[in-house]
Design an enzyme around this catalytic site. Structure first.
Site: not given
Ligand code: G3H
Ligand code: 13P
Ligand code: ZN
Ligand code: NA
Length: 306
Positions: A81-82, A208-210, A251
């Site tokens: 991730d990232h 993302h950020g979900a 995510n």
């Protein structure tokens, strides 16, 4: 077994659901997620951030996941991730990850393209999937102060995918990392998502950020001495709607943190004499399992899709 995300995304795309990508840092989180996915017979992405890798050590995380896979036939993707540079992506590819994210979203466009291409070249030669990112996830302040939209531009997304050869693309349409996503009403730019989906037909997008930041965990944390007031996430019906477009991977990290921490806070307050870590990690693990099971079944829609 460990697998790449290709077949998972193809089916998810066609049938309009999403695969959950859950961040893992330790044994209890991995076990809670695996139990949920096992009961739901759901495909699964376990993702490891640079911070998780540093906290647990890459070998520990990989071996914990291998241990989990000894007891099940569930298809599981091991995803970075990232990834912030080529080298961390390379280390993970060399270490057995089946998928990596290179995140050059903060870089100037051409630099993002250049490094993404480099990662794609290395990964594809080894059969590994590459997620890239274009656009910036708005934080609470960004949303207010940004003069120009940092959301993903649909034309640029098409150009980016064509020029880099990345396999999936994380887009910015209003979500953000962490527990404080919206000050006012929670909303996503569905017109933009629809446009990107139409311009990249069949191509898997990533949200993302979900995390939804369930009020029950916020309340529980605050009731038992925490200070997470004002936290707000993405409503579950918006996530379900996003999955009907090109979004195939959703995510979730913050909700895991909240579930564990709220549960442990409650235990500490109710049983102050307890000091056996198993006594509070077990309910924390159960809370992760229940939360993930709910996501899989009621939000992502990926139960019985293996
Ligand atoms: O996107 C960030 C993930 O929630 C991982 O967070 O970098 O603190 O491990 P972390
Ligand atoms: P949340 O902070 O909303 O859980 O997002 C996690 C994420 O995007 C990990 O890459
Ligand atoms: Zn993220
Ligand atoms: Na979808």
């Amino acid at each position: 077994p460990l697998t790449g995300p290709k077949q998972m995304f193809e089916r998810a795309y066609k049938e309009g659901y999403a695969i959950g990508a859950f961040n893992v840092n330790n044994m209890e989180i991995i076990q809670g997620i695996m139990q949920a996915a096992g009961e739901e017979q759901a495909p699964l992405i376990l993702q490891v951030s640079a911070g998780a890798r540093k906290y647990a050590g890459q070998n520990y995380i990989v071996k914990l996941i291998e241990a989990a896979l000894m007891d099940t036939d569930l298809p599981v993707v091991l995803h970075l991730d990232h990834g912030q540079d080529f080298n961390i992506c390379k280390d993970c590819i060399d270490g057995g990850f089946t998928s990596v994210m290179y995140d050059g979203s903060h870089l100037p466009y051409e630099e993002n393209i250049a490094v993404t291409k480099q990662v794609v070249e290395y990964a594809h030669a080894r059969g590994v999937w590459v997620e890239a990112e274009l656009g910036q996830l708005a934080g609470v302040e960004d949303e207010v102060s940004a003069e120009h939209s940092v959301y993903t531009d649909p034309d640029q997304a098409v150009d980016f995918v064509k020029r880099t050869g990345c396999d999936s693309l994380a887009i910015a349409i209003g979500t953000s990392h962490g527990a404080y996503k919206f000050t006012g009403e929670a909303k996503l730019d569905f017109a933009r998502l629809e446009k990107i989906t139409n311009m990249l037909p069949g191509y898997p997008l990533v949200l993302h950020g979900a995390s939804s930041v369930p009020q029950e965990f916020v309340d529980m944390a605050n009731t038992y001495g925490g200070k997470v007031g004002g936290a707000k996430g993405v409503p579950e019906d918006l996530l379900r709607k996003a999955a009907t477009y090109g979004v195939c991977k959703i995510n979730i990290d913050t909700d895991i943190r909240l579930a564990m921490t709220a549960t442990i806070r409650k235990h500490f307050m109710e049983k102050p004499a307890d000091f056996d870590p198993r006594a509070y990690l077990k309910p924390a693990r159960d809370a992760v399992k229940n939360m993930v099971q709910h996501k899989i079944r009621n939000v992502l829609g990926c139960s019985n899709k293996i």
